[in-house]
Design a protein around this motif. Structure first.
Motif, PDB file in Angstrom:
ATOM      1  N   ALA A 123      25.084 -62.554  53.272  1.00 32.44           N
ATOM      2  CA  ALA A 123      25.058 -61.297  52.509  1.00 32.44           C
ATOM      3  C   ALA A 123      24.914 -60.097  53.447  1.00 32.44           C
ATOM      4  CB  ALA A 123      23.926 -61.322  51.481  1.00 32.44           C
ATOM      5  N   GLU A 124      24.075 -60.230  54.478  1.00 36.00           N
ATOM      6  CA  GLU A 124      23.953 -59.153  55.469  1.00 36.00           C
ATOM      7  C   GLU A 124      25.279 -58.913  56.180  1.00 36.00           C
ATOM      8  OE1 GLU A 124      20.627 -60.368  57.976  1.00 36.00           O
ATOM      9  OE2 GLU A 124      19.471 -58.702  57.146  1.00 36.00           O
ATOM     10  N   ALA A 125      25.995 -59.987  56.501  1.00 38.12           N
ATOM     11  CA  ALA A 125      27.301 -59.847  57.154  1.00 38.12           C
ATOM     12  C   ALA A 125      28.278 -59.112  56.239  1.00 38.12           C
ATOM     13  CB  ALA A 125      27.856 -61.224  57.533  1.00 38.12           C
ATOM     14  N   ALA A 126      28.211 -59.386  54.940  1.00 32.19           N
ATOM     15  CA  ALA A 126      29.085 -58.693  53.988  1.00 32.19           C
ATOM     16  C   ALA A 126      28.748 -57.204  53.925  1.00 32.19           C
ATOM     17  CB  ALA A 126      28.983 -59.331  52.608  1.00 32.19           C
ATOM     18  N   LEU A 127      27.465 -56.860  54.016  1.00 34.92           N
ATOM     19  CA  LEU A 127      27.082 -55.436  54.041  1.00 34.92           C
ATOM     20  C   LEU A 127      27.669 -54.735  55.270  1.00 34.92           C
ATOM     21  CD1 LEU A 127      23.325 -55.379  52.936  1.00 34.92           C
ATOM     22  CD2 LEU A 127      25.334 -54.750  51.584  1.00 34.92           C
ATOM     23  N   VAL A 128      27.620 -55.403  56.412  1.00 31.34           N
ATOM     24  CA  VAL A 128      28.180 -54.821  57.641  1.00 31.34           C
ATOM     25  C   VAL A 128      29.695 -54.681  57.511  1.00 31.34           C
ATOM     26  CG1 VAL A 128      28.539 -55.208  60.114  1.00 31.34           C
ATOM     27  CG2 VAL A 128      26.295 -55.627  59.101  1.00 31.34           C
ATOM     28  N   ASP A 129      30.345 -55.687  56.932  1.00 34.05           N
ATOM     29  CA  ASP A 129      31.792 -55.632  56.738  1.00 34.05           C
ATOM     30  C   ASP A 129      32.159 -54.458  55.824  1.00 34.05           C
ATOM     31  OD1 ASP A 129      34.324 -57.038  57.377  1.00 34.05           O
ATOM     32  OD2 ASP A 129      34.443 -57.305  55.207  1.00 34.05           O
ATOM     33  N   ALA A 130      31.370 -54.259  54.758  1.00 35.52           N
ATOM     34  CA  ALA A 130      31.613 -53.139  53.846  1.00 35.52           C
ATOM     35  C   ALA A 130      31.374 -51.805  54.546  1.00 35.52           C
ATOM     36  CB  ALA A 130      30.712 -53.264  52.622  1.00 35.52           C
ATOM     37  N   GLU A 131      30.372 -51.752  55.410  1.00 34.78           N
ATOM     38  CA  GLU A 131      30.101 -50.516  56.155  1.00 34.78           C
ATOM     39  C   GLU A 131      31.291 -50.153  57.039  1.00 34.78           C
ATOM     40  OE1 GLU A 131      26.897 -48.750  59.384  1.00 34.78           O
ATOM     41  OE2 GLU A 131      26.354 -50.504  58.215  1.00 34.78           O
ATOM     42  N   ILE A 132      31.882 -51.136  57.679  1.00 33.15           N
ATOM     43  CA  ILE A 132      33.076 -50.886  58.509  1.00 33.15           C
ATOM     44  C   ILE A 132      34.242 -50.473  57.618  1.00 33.15           C
ATOM     45  CG2 ILE A 132      34.777 -52.005  60.009  1.00 33.15           C
ATOM     46  CD1 ILE A 132      32.401 -53.681  61.113  1.00 33.15           C
ATOM     47  N   ASP A 133      34.348 -51.084  56.436  1.00 31.44           N
ATOM     48  CA  ASP A 133      35.393 -50.741  55.469  1.00 31.44           C
ATOM     49  C   ASP A 133      35.282 -49.270  55.062  1.00 31.44           C
ATOM     50  OD1 ASP A 133      37.400 -50.888  53.536  1.00 31.44           O
ATOM     51  OD2 ASP A 133      36.217 -52.076  52.124  1.00 31.44           O
ATOM     52  N   LEU A 142      33.014 -46.688  56.499  1.00 25.45           N
ATOM     53  CA  LEU A 142      32.746 -45.692  57.547  1.00 25.45           C
ATOM     54  C   LEU A 142      33.583 -45.859  58.805  1.00 25.45           C
ATOM     55  CD1 LEU A 142      28.837 -45.726  57.318  1.00 25.45           C
ATOM     56  CD2 LEU A 142      30.444 -44.198  56.154  1.00 25.45           C
ATOM     57  N   GLY A 143      34.090 -47.070  59.041  1.00 30.92           N
ATOM     58  CA  GLY A 143      34.823 -47.341  60.262  1.00 30.92           C
ATOM     59  C   GLY A 143      33.880 -47.594  61.423  1.00 30.92           C
ATOM     60  N   PRO A 144      34.331 -47.731  62.635  1.00 28.00           N
ATOM     61  CA  PRO A 144      35.743 -47.720  62.999  1.00 28.00           C
ATOM     62  C   PRO A 144      36.438 -48.993  62.516  1.00 28.00           C
ATOM     63  CG  PRO A 144      34.423 -48.282  64.914  1.00 28.00           C
ATOM     64  CD  PRO A 144      33.479 -47.989  63.788  1.00 28.00           C
ATOM     65  N   ASN A 145      37.615 -48.808  61.965  1.00 32.81           N
ATOM     66  CA  ASN A 145      38.351 -49.932  61.401  1.00 32.81           C
ATOM     67  C   ASN A 145      39.801 -49.831  61.842  1.00 32.81           C
ATOM     68  OD1 ASN A 145      39.397 -52.004  59.885  1.00 32.81           O
ATOM     69  ND2 ASN A 145      38.643 -51.254  57.929  1.00 32.81           N
ATOM     70  N   THR A 146      40.216 -50.745  62.709  1.00 33.94           N
ATOM     71  CA  THR A 146      41.580 -50.724  63.242  1.00 33.94           C
ATOM     72  C   THR A 146      42.485 -51.742  62.562  1.00 33.94           C
ATOM     73  OG1 THR A 146      40.930 -52.272  64.980  1.00 33.94           O
ATOM     74  CG2 THR A 146      40.813 -49.899  65.507  1.00 33.94           C
ATOM     75  N   SER A 147      41.993 -52.374  61.492  1.00 35.81           N
ATOM     76  CA  SER A 147      42.798 -53.364  60.778  1.00 35.81           C
ATOM     77  C   SER A 147      44.011 -52.693  60.139  1.00 35.81           C
ATOM     78  CB  SER A 147      41.951 -54.035  59.691  1.00 35.81           C
ATOM     79  OG  SER A 147      42.763 -54.855  58.875  1.00 35.81           O
ATOM     80  N   THR A 148      45.097 -53.428  60.030  1.00 36.84           N
ATOM     81  CA  THR A 148      46.298 -52.890  59.390  1.00 36.84           C
ATOM     82  C   THR A 148      46.085 -52.686  57.886  1.00 36.84           C
ATOM     83  OG1 THR A 148      47.155 -55.130  59.110  1.00 36.84           O
ATOM     84  CG2 THR A 148      47.879 -53.921  61.063  1.00 36.84           C
ATOM     85  N   ALA A 188      43.244 -51.450  56.648  1.00 37.46           N
ATOM     86  CA  ALA A 188      42.128 -50.507  56.510  1.00 37.46           C
ATOM     87  C   ALA A 188      42.404 -49.513  55.392  1.00 37.46           C
ATOM     88  CB  ALA A 188      41.906 -49.770  57.826  1.00 37.46           C
ATOM     89  N   ARG A 189      41.340 -49.119  54.715  1.00 36.32           N
ATOM     90  CA  ARG A 189      41.474 -48.163  53.607  1.00 36.32           C
ATOM     91  C   ARG A 189      40.435 -47.040  53.721  1.00 36.32           C
ATOM     92  NH1 ARG A 189      39.158 -51.789  48.557  1.00 36.32           N
ATOM     93  NH2 ARG A 189      37.148 -52.224  49.508  1.00 36.32           N
ATOM     94  N   THR A 212      39.025 -55.469  56.862  1.00 35.94           N
ATOM     95  CA  THR A 212      38.607 -55.199  58.242  1.00 35.94           C
ATOM     96  C   THR A 212      39.234 -56.169  59.239  1.00 35.94           C
ATOM     97  OG1 THR A 212      36.667 -56.642  58.042  1.00 35.94           O
ATOM     98  CG2 THR A 212      36.377 -54.293  57.498  1.00 35.94           C
ATOM     99  N   GLY A 213      39.780 -57.271  58.758  1.00 31.48           N
ATOM    100  CA  GLY A 213      40.374 -58.259  59.647  1.00 31.48           C
ATOM    101  C   GLY A 213      39.355 -59.146  60.346  1.00 31.48           C
ATOM    102  N   ARG A 214      38.089 -59.008  60.004  1.00 33.66           N
ATOM    103  CA  ARG A 214      37.033 -59.801  60.644  1.00 33.66           C
ATOM    104  C   ARG A 214      37.024 -61.226  60.096  1.00 33.66           C
ATOM    105  NH1 ARG A 214      32.039 -56.217  61.905  1.00 33.66           N
ATOM    106  NH2 ARG A 214      31.077 -58.164  61.356  1.00 33.66           N
ATOM    107  N   GLN A 215      36.513 -62.151  60.896  1.00 27.76           N
ATOM    108  CA  GLN A 215      36.485 -63.575  60.522  1.00 27.76           C
ATOM    109  C   GLN A 215      35.048 -64.033  60.287  1.00 27.76           C
ATOM    110  OE1 GLN A 215      39.435 -65.539  60.331  1.00 27.76           O
ATOM    111  NE2 GLN A 215      40.339 -63.509  60.470  1.00 27.76           N
ATOM    112  N   TYR A 216      34.868 -65.012  59.403  1.00 24.01           N
ATOM    113  CA  TYR A 216      33.557 -65.604  59.125  1.00 24.01           C
ATOM    114  C   TYR A 216      33.766 -67.084  58.863  1.00 24.01           C
ATOM    115  CZ  TYR A 216      28.665 -65.367  57.673  1.00 24.01           C
ATOM    116  OH  TYR A 216      27.304 -65.511  57.606  1.00 24.01           O
TER     117      TYR A 216
END
Length: 193
Positions: free
Chosen positions: A39-49, A51-57, A59-60, A116-120
């Motif tokens: 759940a903490e990892a999902a919060l970080v993923d959402a934060e990147i979604d 606030l960025g920085p997000n270089t994923s293709t 990205a929104r 974000t293109g991140r893996q888990y």
């Protein structure tokens, strides 16, 4: 002698049962900790979604504007870029995050890494049974983080903040931990109109 043998046997069975109960407790604690970390990892993923920085293709970043909430849809959006974006509920009704579908099969909540293109890693050994997920609800900012700034109900310069609700799963899908955080994005991301 026979009475002594029965007493020793009962003590041995009691110790074995206590050991099994302790093992089950430890296993449940580990499962809950795995779900909490997911759940903490999902919060970080959402934060990147948001606030960025997000270089994923996919990205929104431009959808998260502190002045514009048109990208947020009732029932938390659907497929595409609006997935997991929840419009606020009417005052006095159930909050959007409480009605959101956060199940692993959900088509409305966002699976970890979608934008974000991140893996888990999931599903093997001591890892979560499913990807953690989240939804983002837009809310009116009633004063921001500045203690000396309070906005009244008619303020034309009212801004938005984003409440993220994330769920993590344990080794068993039945073990779930839900966490929330609020994100403030006072400026638009670079490259956004």
């Amino acid at each position: 002698m026979l009475l002594l043998l029965v007493a020793v046997t009962l003590l041995g069975l009691g110790a074995a049962e206590l050991s099994i109960v302790n093992e089950l407790g430890a296993r449940n604690d580990r499962d809950t900790e795995i779900a909490f970390q997911a759940a903490e990892a999902a919060l970080v993923d959402a934060e990147i979604d948001v606030l960025g920085p997000n270089t994923s293709t996919s990205a929104r970043l431009c959808l998260f504007d502190h002045k514009d909430d048109t990208a947020f849809i009732s029932d938390c959006g659907g497929p595409g870029a609006n997935q997991g974006l929840c419009a606020p509920a009417e005052a006095g009704t159930t909050p959007a995050w409480m009605k959101a579908d956060l199940s692993p099969e959900s088509k409305t909540s966002v699976a970890y890494g979608t934008f974000t293109g991140r893996q888990y890693v999931t599903g093997t050994g001591a890892t979560p049974a499913a990807l953690p997920r989240y939804v983002i609800e837009v809310m009116r900012n009633n004063g921001g983080w500045d203690v000396n700034r309070l906005q009244n109900a008619s303020a034309g310069s009212a801004t938005k903040i984003f409440r993220v609700t994330a769920i993590g799963f344990g080794v068993r899908k039945e073990t779930q931990v839900v966490l929330q955080t609020n994100l403030s994005k006072p400026t638009v991301s670079a490259g956004c109109p």
